[in-house]
Design an enzyme around this catalytic site. Structure first.
Site, PDB file in Angstrom:
ATOM      1  N   CYS A 148     -21.540  -9.942  -9.579  1.00 47.81           N
ATOM      2  CA  CYS A 148     -20.421 -10.547 -10.313  1.00 47.81           C
ATOM      3  C   CYS A 148     -20.704 -12.017 -10.672  1.00 47.81           C
ATOM      4  O   CYS A 148     -21.473 -12.270 -11.599  1.00 47.81           O
ATOM      5  CB  CYS A 148     -19.138 -10.358  -9.523  1.00 47.81           C
ATOM      6  N   HIS A 187     -18.666  -5.374  -7.269  1.00 48.41           N
ATOM      7  CA  HIS A 187     -18.886  -5.894  -5.911  1.00 48.41           C
ATOM      8  C   HIS A 187     -19.260  -4.793  -4.932  1.00 48.41           C
ATOM      9  O   HIS A 187     -18.373  -4.259  -4.252  1.00 48.41           O
ATOM     10  CB  HIS A 187     -17.598  -6.551  -5.399  1.00 48.41           C
ATOM     11  N   GLU A 237     -20.508  -5.174  -2.174  1.00 45.30           N
ATOM     12  CA  GLU A 237     -20.225  -5.708  -0.830  1.00 45.30           C
ATOM     13  C   GLU A 237     -18.766  -5.494  -0.424  1.00 45.30           C
ATOM     14  O   GLU A 237     -18.405  -5.703   0.724  1.00 45.30           O
ATOM     15  CB  GLU A 237     -20.609  -7.193  -0.750  1.00 45.30           C
TER      16      GLU A 237
END
Ligand code: GLN
Length: 199
Positions: free
Chosen positions: A80, A174, A176
């Protein structure tokens, strides 16, 4: 093997956790200051606010270190805001904080504002790995243009959302923030194969 996560602002802990879940034996470090990047075998630039991270990289003298690291062929993954900083061009913005390792043009916040954040299943097409994965979009950039040497690994609504150019991976979403370790796994494999090729 040492993986560094750039720790200026953003989703740092989340990336550290993903790598820990994948392999408890690798050395995973936070990079807050200049002088550490070259001791890593792969680095991640997290999601967050690209202008804040970019300013921090310049101020702390880490901008050139990351650029040199990537140019030397070592793996970098940007998610991002990290993808924005790795790109060559940001649509309708003059910026002096673009590391420029990915030949793409991005438009910031183009999937909508914070409250329009969403998750969706998309299809990954990477070498012999073809599978669905969960992508989380938060004020994500749209990739408007990709250069000839850029491989598109996944698309959403016909726009590239995961790209790779040589040793550099850029993701609009994302990984993560999901439970899906696919991209951290791909990145670790890239780092391992890069290390092997050096031997
Ligand atoms: N919109 C942010 C930027 O332009 C990126 C958002 C994110 O990383 N979730 O930097």
């Amino acid at each position: 093997m040492r993986i560094g996560v750039i720790d200026i602002q953003g989703d740092v802990d989340e990336h550290l956790n993903m790598f820990k879940l994948l392999d408890d034996h690798i050395d995973i470090v936070r990079i807050k200051d200049a002088g550490m990047v070259s001791y890593c075998d792969g680095i991640v630039i997290p999601g967050g606010e690209s202008t804040t991270i970019g300013k921090g990289l310049k101020k702390k003298g880490m901008f050139d270190e990351i650029k040199d690291f990537g140019m030397s062929g070592k793996p970098i993954m940007g998610t991002c805001a990290g993808l924005i900083l790795l790109s060559k061009e940001v649509y309708r913005e003059e910026r002096d904080d673009l590391i420029g390792l990915l030949d793409i043009c991005v438009e910031r916040n183009s999937y909508g504002r914070q409250k329009e954040s969403f998750e969706t299943e998309v299809c990954l097409n990477y070498n012999d790995c073809k599978k669905m994965f969960n992508a989380v979009f938060i004020r994500a950039p749209v990739i408007k243009k990709v250069g000839n040497n850029v491989t598109v690994l996944a698309k959403y609504n016909n726009n590239p959302i995961a790209v790779m150019e040589k040793n550099v991976i850029g993701l609009c979403f994302h990984p993560e923030l999901s439970n899906d370790l696919t991209f951290h796994d791909i990145f670790l494999k890239l780092v391992r194969s890069n290390l092997k090729n050096k031997d």
